[in-house]
Write an enzyme that holds these catalytic residues in place. Structure first.
Site, mmCIF file in Angstrom:
data_model
loop_
_atom_site.group_PDB
_atom_site.id
_atom_site.type_symbol
_atom_site.label_atom_id
_atom_site.label_comp_id
_atom_site.label_asym_id
_atom_site.label_seq_id
_atom_site.Cartn_x
_atom_site.Cartn_y
_atom_site.Cartn_z
ATOM 1 C CG HIS A 84 7.358 6.489 -2.351
ATOM 2 N ND1 HIS A 84 7.976 7.538 -1.716
ATOM 3 C CD2 HIS A 84 6.039 6.794 -2.346
ATOM 4 C CE1 HIS A 84 7.063 8.421 -1.360
ATOM 5 N NE2 HIS A 84 5.881 8.009 -1.724
ATOM 6 C CG ASP A 125 11.464 8.152 -2.734
ATOM 7 O OD1 ASP A 125 10.333 7.936 -3.216
ATOM 8 O OD2 ASP A 125 11.772 7.872 -1.562
ATOM 9 C CG ASP A 135 0.121 4.377 1.541
ATOM 10 O OD1 ASP A 135 -0.975 4.964 1.498
ATOM 11 O OD2 ASP A 135 1.082 4.710 0.833
ATOM 12 C CD GLU A 143 10.133 5.852 1.019
ATOM 13 O OE1 GLU A 143 10.282 6.067 -0.202
ATOM 14 O OE2 GLU A 143 9.877 6.750 1.842
#
Ligand code: GLP
Length: 259
Positions: free
Chosen positions: A137, A135, A66, A142
């Protein structure tokens, strides 16, 4: 299910995964590696140089997961810079063969499709290193990300912005958008190696490994892949229901089986 290896510390994890990467490079000098940023993969990158002593790495190819959108590629915290600093330079790789998604605003509409084409043209990723966000990811996928998603622009959650603020002067300086390989892209890599360390990752790890397969916890996509290795320390493993079984299976792992 994923093979879960619970190691004493991050250094042990780094050595284990670096052994496998070095083996892949020796077997195929043009191997395609899937690289990750963040603090988690650092022990792997740090363990690699001594294992690659005398090995020709000039043709090794790599794709990062990313990048932030709109960040100056020369910014020290662009993932392009991070991969360069932590992987390309210390290992002596050819920078032209190591790519990150192009987060420049100009051409961002087709940057995802271009990246997908480049990965496909390289023959796909042999081993993908993954960290996991608090979280859940992976990459920057996400919660809510489609399991079929490909490289595209996403908006970071407030939690991820806050988690990543430590790399910038303030949370306001963290770019709000990113371009990330999709869960579908990641699932096409031939071997997924997910690492996590520390109590702060325990819940995300338990959800990814043992929870329901749900887009609400993108890391749970690993349960759909036939070859996954999860390497965690005791703290990150602390919420795993079947931790005793993972220890038992690893202690009795057949010698012929690789990572
Ligand atoms: C970042 C990266 C992920 C990484 C995760 C965890 O936002 N995009 O690829 O796995 O967050 O980061 P860390 O390893 O620093 O905890």
């Amino acid at each position: 299910m994923a093979e879960v290896i619970i190691v004493p510390d991050a250094q042990a994890a780094g050595g284990l995964v670096a052994d496998e990467i070095a083996r892949l490079i020796r077997a195929n000098p043009e191997v395609v590696l899937g690289l990750a940023t963040g603090s988690t993969p650092l022990p792997v990158y740090e363990a690699l140089p001594e294992r690659l002593d005398g090995v020709d790495v000039s043709r090794v190819r790599g794709f990062a997961l990313d990048e932030y959108v709109g960040i100056d590629p020369a910014h020290p915290e662009s993932y392009r810079s991070v991969i360069h600093r932590e992987v390309v330079e210390p290992l002596g790789l050819d920078p032209a063969l190591i790519r990150t998604p192009d987060g420049s605003l100009e051409g961002i509409e087709h940057a995802g499709a271009d990246y997908e084409s480049a990965i496909a043209a390289a023959g796909g990723v042999a081993l993908q290193i993954l960290g996991i966000g608090t979280d859940g990811h992976i990459g920057f996928n996400e919660p809510g990300s489609s399991f079929a998603s490909v490289t595209r622009v996403k908006t970071l959650t407030q939690q991820t912005l806050e988690d990543n603020a430590r790399f910038f002067d303030s949370v306001e300086d963290v770019p709000m958008h990113c371009i990330t390989q999709g869960l579908g892209t990641i699932l096409r890599a031939r071997h997924l190696v997910l690492l996590a360390f520390g109590e702060g990752k325990a819940e995300a790890v338990a959800g990814a490994v043992e929870g329901p397969v749900t887009a609400s916890l993108p890391g749970s996509a690993i349960q759909l892949h036939p070859h996954v290795t999860v390497v965690v320390d005791e703290a990150a493993a602390s919420r795993l229901q079947f931790a005793d079984y993972y220890h038992y299976t690893y202690d009795n792992k057949p010698a012929w089986q690789g990572l």
